[in-house]
Design an enzyme around this catalytic site. Structure first.
Site, PDB file in Angstrom:
ATOM      1  N   ASN A 187      66.569 -44.300  51.735  1.00 22.08           N
ATOM      2  CA  ASN A 187      65.823 -44.536  52.974  1.00 22.08           C
ATOM      3  C   ASN A 187      66.604 -44.204  54.241  1.00 22.08           C
ATOM      4  OD1 ASN A 187      67.374 -47.029  53.342  1.00 22.08           O
ATOM      5  ND2 ASN A 187      66.172 -47.713  51.601  1.00 22.08           N
ATOM      6  N   THR A 230      72.908 -48.207  39.306  1.00 24.17           N
ATOM      7  CA  THR A 230      72.341 -47.268  40.243  1.00 24.17           C
ATOM      8  C   THR A 230      71.993 -47.939  41.573  1.00 24.17           C
ATOM      9  OG1 THR A 230      70.020 -47.735  39.725  1.00 24.17           O
ATOM     10  CG2 THR A 230      71.132 -46.123  38.335  1.00 24.17           C
ATOM     11  N   ASN A 231      71.620 -47.070  42.507  1.00 24.51           N
ATOM     12  CA  ASN A 231      71.042 -47.512  43.769  1.00 24.51           C
ATOM     13  C   ASN A 231      69.565 -47.861  43.553  1.00 24.51           C
ATOM     14  OD1 ASN A 231      70.691 -47.856  46.617  1.00 24.51           O
ATOM     15  ND2 ASN A 231      72.391 -46.424  46.925  1.00 24.51           N
ATOM     16  N   THR A 232      68.816 -47.991  44.635  1.00 26.99           N
ATOM     17  CA  THR A 232      67.389 -48.337  44.541  1.00 26.99           C
ATOM     18  C   THR A 232      66.561 -47.096  44.183  1.00 26.99           C
ATOM     19  OG1 THR A 232      67.233 -47.980  46.900  1.00 26.99           O
ATOM     20  CG2 THR A 232      67.551 -50.247  46.177  1.00 26.99           C
ATOM     21  N   ALA A 262      76.533 -53.636  46.939  1.00 23.92           N
ATOM     22  CA  ALA A 262      76.570 -53.235  48.351  1.00 23.92           C
ATOM     23  C   ALA A 262      75.245 -53.561  49.023  1.00 23.92           C
ATOM     24  CB  ALA A 262      76.841 -51.745  48.454  1.00 23.92           C
ATOM     25  N   GLY A 263      75.308 -53.869  50.312  1.00 25.16           N
ATOM     26  CA  GLY A 263      74.101 -54.145  51.084  1.00 25.16           C
ATOM     27  C   GLY A 263      73.948 -55.621  51.374  1.00 25.16           C
ATOM     28  N   TYR A 270      72.026 -57.674  43.538  1.00 22.91           N
ATOM     29  CA  TYR A 270      71.619 -58.064  44.887  1.00 22.91           C
ATOM     30  C   TYR A 270      70.309 -58.846  44.761  1.00 22.91           C
ATOM     31  CZ  TYR A 270      70.542 -57.556  49.896  1.00 22.91           C
ATOM     32  OH  TYR A 270      70.248 -57.797  51.213  1.00 22.91           O
ATOM     33  N   CYS A 308      71.306 -43.242  48.979  1.00 25.07           N
ATOM     34  CA  CYS A 308      70.401 -44.140  49.679  1.00 25.07           C
ATOM     35  C   CYS A 308      69.065 -43.439  49.909  1.00 25.07           C
ATOM     36  CB  CYS A 308      71.004 -44.561  51.016  1.00 25.07           C
ATOM     37  SG  CYS A 308      69.941 -45.737  51.851  1.00 25.07           S
ATOM     38  N   LYS A 320      77.084 -56.376  54.186  1.00 25.78           N
ATOM     39  CA  LYS A 320      77.419 -55.068  54.777  1.00 25.78           C
ATOM     40  C   LYS A 320      78.635 -55.147  55.691  1.00 25.78           C
ATOM     41  CE  LYS A 320      72.698 -53.171  54.907  1.00 25.78           C
ATOM     42  NZ  LYS A 320      72.644 -51.828  54.326  1.00 25.78           N
TER      43      LYS A 320
END
Ligand SMILES: Cc1cc2nc3c(=O)[nH]c(=O)nc-3n(C[C@H](O)[C@H](O)[C@H](O)COP(=O)(O)O)c2cc1C
Length: 356
Positions: A184, A245-247, A68-69, A317, A182, A72
């Site tokens: 941020n 995972t996410n960031t 994802a990202g 990504y 997320c 978008k």
């Protein structure tokens, strides 16, 4: 020397977000006619029976997807398929358009092969994304839709945000991910609390007429005990899987001058930490919960490590940005070699091979 190794210095001379937008424009142009899409597919797509994965009620031609990202607003899903990805996850999609944070908000950490982003859920909103999916059609590989909330939403409004995006975009989706990790976007409440997760997923389940697989995306920074507690909630809610995972908000061991920018860290520096989260989930569920492993995947070896730790699928990504258009086929070819080396007949046989 590949074409991308010549283009990359030019792209990397541009601000990261400009380079990203240009790259996406090129992909959108390439997917827009049959001959160019076909040429991309011929140049890049790699298929092999050992790579096929049957998961979440779908046949994935290979386990390597786009996280994802990257797309978008669902602008380049067909190009991603032609480049050889086994699936793509669009989003995070929010109910209304959102501008996100001020630029610059995306930074390359070249020395560390990572990136820091604080995009802040910029996106065109669900109506534009729906219209585009109607016009362009969905790709021939499974499509995930990552749903999100507006940055200003309260806890109650957030639940309604997820419901609305789900309602609009689930007809196009093969699986849906709720992104509660997320680092941020402003967080006025605990998005991964059991109460909030229960409220969100009970609401989505009530709308889920097609019985679409529902997954939750978690971050890499929680200690193992908290991950296990969250997994218990996921199992209790009978969700279909976890994207891990996410960031990360960690800045450990970085050399690049941009390391002090705030936002979420991705790429090589989070690889091991993400793999550990995958392993923790797989061990805690005896390998019975589908896991999509993401974080620092950029090679066959790094994809294989996540698979052996318990991921049935992987996504990337940052590795795609550094590796260019041949990334998926390079990883997939390498995976076939690694599977053969270790005596596995398929990716599916290797899932969780490193677990005790
Ligand atoms: C610029 C950028 C934007 C991102 N946007 C989203 C997003 O909108 N939703 C989401 O769930 N994850 C988002 N991510 C996180 C990625 O999906 C992925 O979980 C993370 O980058 C780790 O994978 P990687 O190391 O392969 O980049 C974003 C990452 C980057 C670098």
């Amino acid at each position: 020397m590949t074409l991308y190794s010549r283009v990359r210095p030019l792209a990397f001379a541009l601000p990261p977000e400009t380079a990203h937008d240009l790259g996406k424009r090129a992909l959108r142009a390439a997917q827009s006619t049959r001959p160019t899409r076909w040429a991309l597919r011929r140049a890049y797509r790699y298929d092999h029976p050992a790579l096929e994965v049957d998961l979440l009620g779908h046949q994935f031609p290979n386990p390597v997807g786009v996280a994802a990202g990257f797309d978008k607003n669902a602008e380049v899903t067909h190009a991603l398929e032609a480049l050889g990805f086994g699936f793509a996850e669009i989003g995070t999609v929010t109910p209304y358009p959102q501008v996100g944070n001020e630029r610059p908000r995306l930074f390359r950490l070249r020395e560390d092969e990572g990136m820091i982003n604080r995009m802040g859920f910029n996106g065109q909103g669900m109506e534009r994304v729906k219209a585009r999916l109607e016009t362009d059609g969905v790709p021939d590989v499974p499509l995930g839709v990552n749903v999100g909330k507006m940055n200003t939403s309260s806890e109650e409004e957030a639940i309604e945000d997820y419901r609305r995006v789900f309602d609009r975009l689930s007809p196009f989706a093969d699986y849906v991910v709720v992104n509660v990790s997320c680092p941020n976007t402003p967080d006025s409440f605990d998005e991964s609390s059991p109460e909030h997760l229960r409220a969100v997923f009970e609401t989505l389940e009530a709308e889920n007429d097609r019985d679409l697989p529902l997954l939750v995306k978690i971050g890499p920074d929680a200690p193992a005990d908290s991950v296990r507690e969250l997994v218990d909630v996921v199992v209790d809610l009978e969700l279909d899987g976890i994207v891990a995972t996410n960031t990360s908000t960690s800045r450990e061991g970085l050399d690049s001058p941009e390391r002090d920018e705030w936002g979420g860290l991705s790429g090589k520096p989070i690889e091991d930490r993400s793999t550990e989260v995958v392993r923790t989930i797989a061990e805690h569920t005896d390998g019975n919960l589908p896991i999509v492993g993401v974080g620092g995947v950029d090679s066959a070896g790094s994809a294989y490590a996540k698979i052996r730790a318990g991921a049935s699928l992987v996504q990337l990504y940052t590795g795609f940005v550094y590796g260019g258009p041949a990334t998926a086929s390079r990883i997939n070819r390498g995976l076939v070699t690694l599977l053969e080396r270790d005596g596995f007949r398929s990716v599916e046989e290797a899932v969780g091979a490193d677990l005790e």
